[in-house]
Design a protein around this motif. Structure first.
Motif, short mmCIF file in Angstrom:
data_model
loop_
_atom_site.label_atom_id
_atom_site.label_comp_id
_atom_site.label_asym_id
_atom_site.label_seq_id
_atom_site.Cartn_x
_atom_site.Cartn_y
_atom_site.Cartn_z
N THR A 10 1.00 -1.21 -0.36
CA THR A 10 0.12 -0.29 0.17
C THR A 10 1.38 1.30 -0.04
O THR A 10 0.48 2.03 -0.71
CB THR A 10 -0.62 0.20 1.13
N LEU A 11 2.20 1.42 0.76
CA LEU A 11 3.32 2.54 1.10
C LEU A 11 3.74 3.08 -0.72
O LEU A 11 3.69 3.74 -1.27
CB LEU A 11 4.13 2.49 1.85
N TYR A 12 3.84 1.47 -1.16
CA TYR A 12 4.84 1.62 -2.00
C TYR A 12 3.75 2.35 -3.53
O TYR A 12 3.64 2.88 -3.94
CB TYR A 12 5.05 0.37 -3.12
N ALA A 13 2.44 1.43 -3.24
CA ALA A 13 1.65 2.00 -4.12
C ALA A 13 0.40 3.68 -4.28
O ALA A 13 0.68 4.56 -5.39
CB ALA A 13 0.09 1.95 -4.20
N LEU A 14 1.44 4.81 -2.63
CA LEU A 14 0.98 5.40 -2.59
C LEU A 14 1.91 6.20 -3.48
O LEU A 14 1.57 7.22 -3.75
CB LEU A 14 0.94 5.81 -1.20
N ALA A 32 3.71 -1.96 -13.35
CA ALA A 32 4.71 -3.09 -13.24
C ALA A 32 4.40 -4.35 -12.42
O ALA A 32 4.68 -5.25 -12.02
CB ALA A 32 6.30 -2.23 -12.84
N ASN A 33 3.31 -3.77 -11.48
CA ASN A 33 2.83 -4.89 -10.12
C ASN A 33 2.02 -6.43 -11.17
O ASN A 33 1.98 -7.06 -11.13
CB ASN A 33 2.14 -3.63 -9.36
N ALA A 250 6.74 -5.93 -7.84
CA ALA A 250 7.49 -6.16 -8.72
C ALA A 250 8.46 -5.22 -7.70
O ALA A 250 9.03 -4.39 -7.50
CB ALA A 250 7.58 -5.59 -10.18
N ASN A 251 8.89 -5.81 -6.75
CA ASN A 251 10.10 -4.73 -5.75
C ASN A 251 10.92 -5.69 -4.80
O ASN A 251 11.22 -7.37 -5.76
CB ASN A 251 9.15 -4.18 -4.51
N GLY A 252 11.50 -5.41 -4.15
CA GLY A 252 12.90 -6.08 -3.15
C GLY A 252 11.97 -6.97 -2.60
O GLY A 252 13.11 -8.37 -2.23
N ASP A 253 10.97 -7.27 -2.40
CA ASP A 253 10.49 -8.30 -1.43
C ASP A 253 10.87 -9.46 -2.57
O ASP A 253 10.96 -10.89 -2.50
CB ASP A 253 9.00 -7.94 -0.73
N ALA A 254 10.00 -9.39 -3.70
CA ALA A 254 9.45 -10.51 -4.63
C ALA A 254 11.41 -10.69 -5.19
O ALA A 254 11.49 -12.00 -5.32
CB ALA A 254 8.58 -9.61 -5.86
N GLY A 255 11.53 -10.03 -5.12
CA GLY A 255 13.92 -10.28 -5.77
C GLY A 255 14.39 -11.09 -4.59
O GLY A 255 15.13 -12.25 -5.02
N MET A 256 13.94 -10.95 -3.58
CA MET A 256 14.65 -11.48 -2.02
C MET A 256 13.33 -13.14 -1.90
O MET A 256 14.38 -14.32 -1.70
CB MET A 256 14.96 -10.80 -0.88
N ALA A 302 8.59 -18.93 4.79
CA ALA A 302 9.71 -17.35 5.06
C ALA A 302 10.22 -17.15 3.79
O ALA A 302 10.91 -15.95 4.17
CB ALA A 302 10.70 -18.02 6.00
N SER A 303 9.85 -17.11 3.32
CA SER A 303 10.57 -16.94 1.62
C SER A 303 10.54 -15.00 1.62
O SER A 303 11.51 -14.20 0.73
CB SER A 303 9.96 -17.22 0.81
N GLY A 304 9.54 -14.54 2.24
CA GLY A 304 9.55 -13.07 2.43
C GLY A 304 9.65 -12.48 2.82
O GLY A 304 9.61 -11.18 3.87
N PHE A 305 10.36 -12.95 4.13
CA PHE A 305 10.98 -12.25 5.97
C PHE A 305 12.77 -13.01 5.95
O PHE A 305 13.04 -12.26 6.84
CB PHE A 305 10.68 -12.96 6.92
N VAL A 306 13.15 -13.88 5.09
CA VAL A 306 14.53 -14.29 5.13
C VAL A 306 15.76 -14.19 4.52
O VAL A 306 15.12 -13.31 3.23
CB VAL A 306 14.66 -16.12 5.60
#
Length: 436
Positions: A10-14, A32-33, A250-256, A302-306
């Motif tokens: 939501t923050l990225y969207a704003l 992009a998203n 489509a951001n750093g969370d997705a990449g990690m 765990a994929s979005g947190f580690v």
């Protein structure tokens, strides 16, 4: 899917709405998203057909290869319609006073959802489709627990009932704003929602159905490992959409998420291969691809947190622990979970959900993750993770048992001895996989 991910999206969207030029057909759609989630949706569907279908089909005997392909394909079709009719609305709708447990029926048949409706900064139809692919693959995973002995009519009834009674409520608890989401459960892409539910359901089904004729008395080797390895490769690639797409951006969370997914899969493969090499003197192809699936399933929550360091340890743990769980289930308890769904997906989901509460910590040096949201301490987070695992396990086990008994009363669960000996391809579908 986890609430912190939603807050970030939501923050990225704003921010993008203020700083970037308009993309898409409305002022708030992020092109992009949207493009990434469209791609991720295709990848996750690719995991079931053809990925999981080929992976499972190669593991059964030749007389049952078509039955497994048919079951995965038919479940894909049925789950899609159930998700459209009411599954999506119940999973992600605001249930009012009942919201802790289940959503509402306001979006039955996608009522009120148009091409301009948004979920965050992507079209709601895209979010609907992405979530639908998860609803497809989860009951399809259970096929491995009852392969080679369940009536096709029973497969269809059980899968449809199970999707509505087990998968949809747990999805709401974790991702739809339900009670586990409110507690702060970390499940980025489906440790509880997908892997624990499918694994436990497969175990219960294997116990209720009983063992295949000749189990541990005659060889029941995979009939086509080439097919299995092909399906395994498709699963590996598709899992990037499964985990990476769960960032919903489509951001750093997705990449990690994609990075740690790959690292865990590679480590799990090598760990399982190492265990077989030590125990049997030779590494097997079946072992290395099973270790890959264990690594993928275990990293999922765990994929979005580690970070990458945590992914190495998670994948290594998956390869070792899931290997021993497979041996114990078959040799010690003599349970015929035909294609090892519980020891790989169930144990992997439990392990990954718990380890997410450890490796999210920012205080582990090279093994650190993204740090605890809202200042939650590790012991408090582990308590939440344990509650999520236990509640998912118990609810799934009880409801799966009840549904199996109901379906047995309706059409009977298991084929007779003659049909099982003949094979399900002929007895259930009047076709042969091979005519040589």
């Amino acid at each position: 899917m986890f609430r912190s991910v939603r807050h970030r999206a939501t923050l990225y969207a704003l921010l993008l709405g203020l700083l970037a030029p308009t993309m898409g057909h409305t002022e708030t759609v992020n092109g992009a998203n949207t493009a990434w989630i469209l791609t991720a949706t295709a990848l996750v569907l690719f995991m079931t057909i053809p990925g999981l279908s080929l992976f499972y089909a190669g593991l059964v005997r030749a007389k049952n290869v078509l039955s497994v392909l048919m079951q995965c394909f038919a479940i894909t079709c049925a789950a899609s319609l159930i998700w459209l009719v009411c599954g999506y609305s119940l999973a992600f709708g605001d249930g009012g006073s009942m919201n802790a447990w289940i959503g509402n029926l306001q979006n039955v048949m996608l009522a009120g959802v148009t091409k301009d409706s948004l979920a965050g900064d992507i079209p709601e139809t895209v979010f609907f489709m992405f979530q639908m692919t998860f609803a497809i693959i989860t009951p399809a995973l259970i096929v491995g627990g009852f392969a080679e002995r369940m009536r096709f009519s029973a497969v269809m009834l059980f899968s449809c009932f199970w999707l509505l009674v087990v998968y949809v409520p747990i999805t709401h608890w974790v991702w739809g704003g339900g009670w586990l989401a409110e507690m702060g459960l970390l499940d980025f892409a489906g440790g509880t929602v997908v892997h624990i539910t499918a694994g436990v359901a497969a175990l219960v089904t294997a116990i209720v159905l009983g063992r295949r004729r000749g189990f541990q008395q005659q060889p029941m080797m995979p009939h086509n490992l080439t097919m299995t390895v092909t399906g395994a490769g498709m699963l590996w690639v598709g899992w990037f959409g499964f985990n990476g797409g769960s960032a919903l951006a489509a951001n750093g969370d997705a990449g990690m998420a994609m990075l740690v997914t790959h690292i865990s899969a590679a480590t799990g493969s090598l760990a399982w291969m190492m265990m077989e090499w030590i125990k049997h003197g030779k590494p097997s192809v079946l072992g290395i691809v099973t270790g890959m699936v264990a690594g993928l399933g275990t990293i999922t929550p765990a994929s979005g947190f580690v970070g990458p360091g945590g992914a190495v340890l998670i994948g290594f743990s998956a390869g070792i622990i899931c290997y021993f769980a497979t041996q114990m289930l078959k040799l010690r308890f003599r349970i015929d979970d035909s294609l090892d769904v519980f020891p790989v997906h169930g144990i992997g989901g439990i392990l990954g959900t718990l380890l997410a509460g450890i490796f999210i910590s920012a205080d582990l040096g090279v093994f650190s993750g993204q740090g605890y949201a809202e200042g939650m301490a590790m012991d408090s987070q582990l308590k939440v993770q344990f509650i999520g695992v236990l509640s998912t396990l118990v609810y799934t086990a009880v409801l799966t048992f009840v549904l199996l008994k109901l379906v047995n009363l309706m059409v009977g669960l298991r084929v007779d001895d003659e049909q099982e000996t003949q094979g399900l391809d002929i007895s259930q579908h009047d076709e042969r996989g091979y005519d040589i």
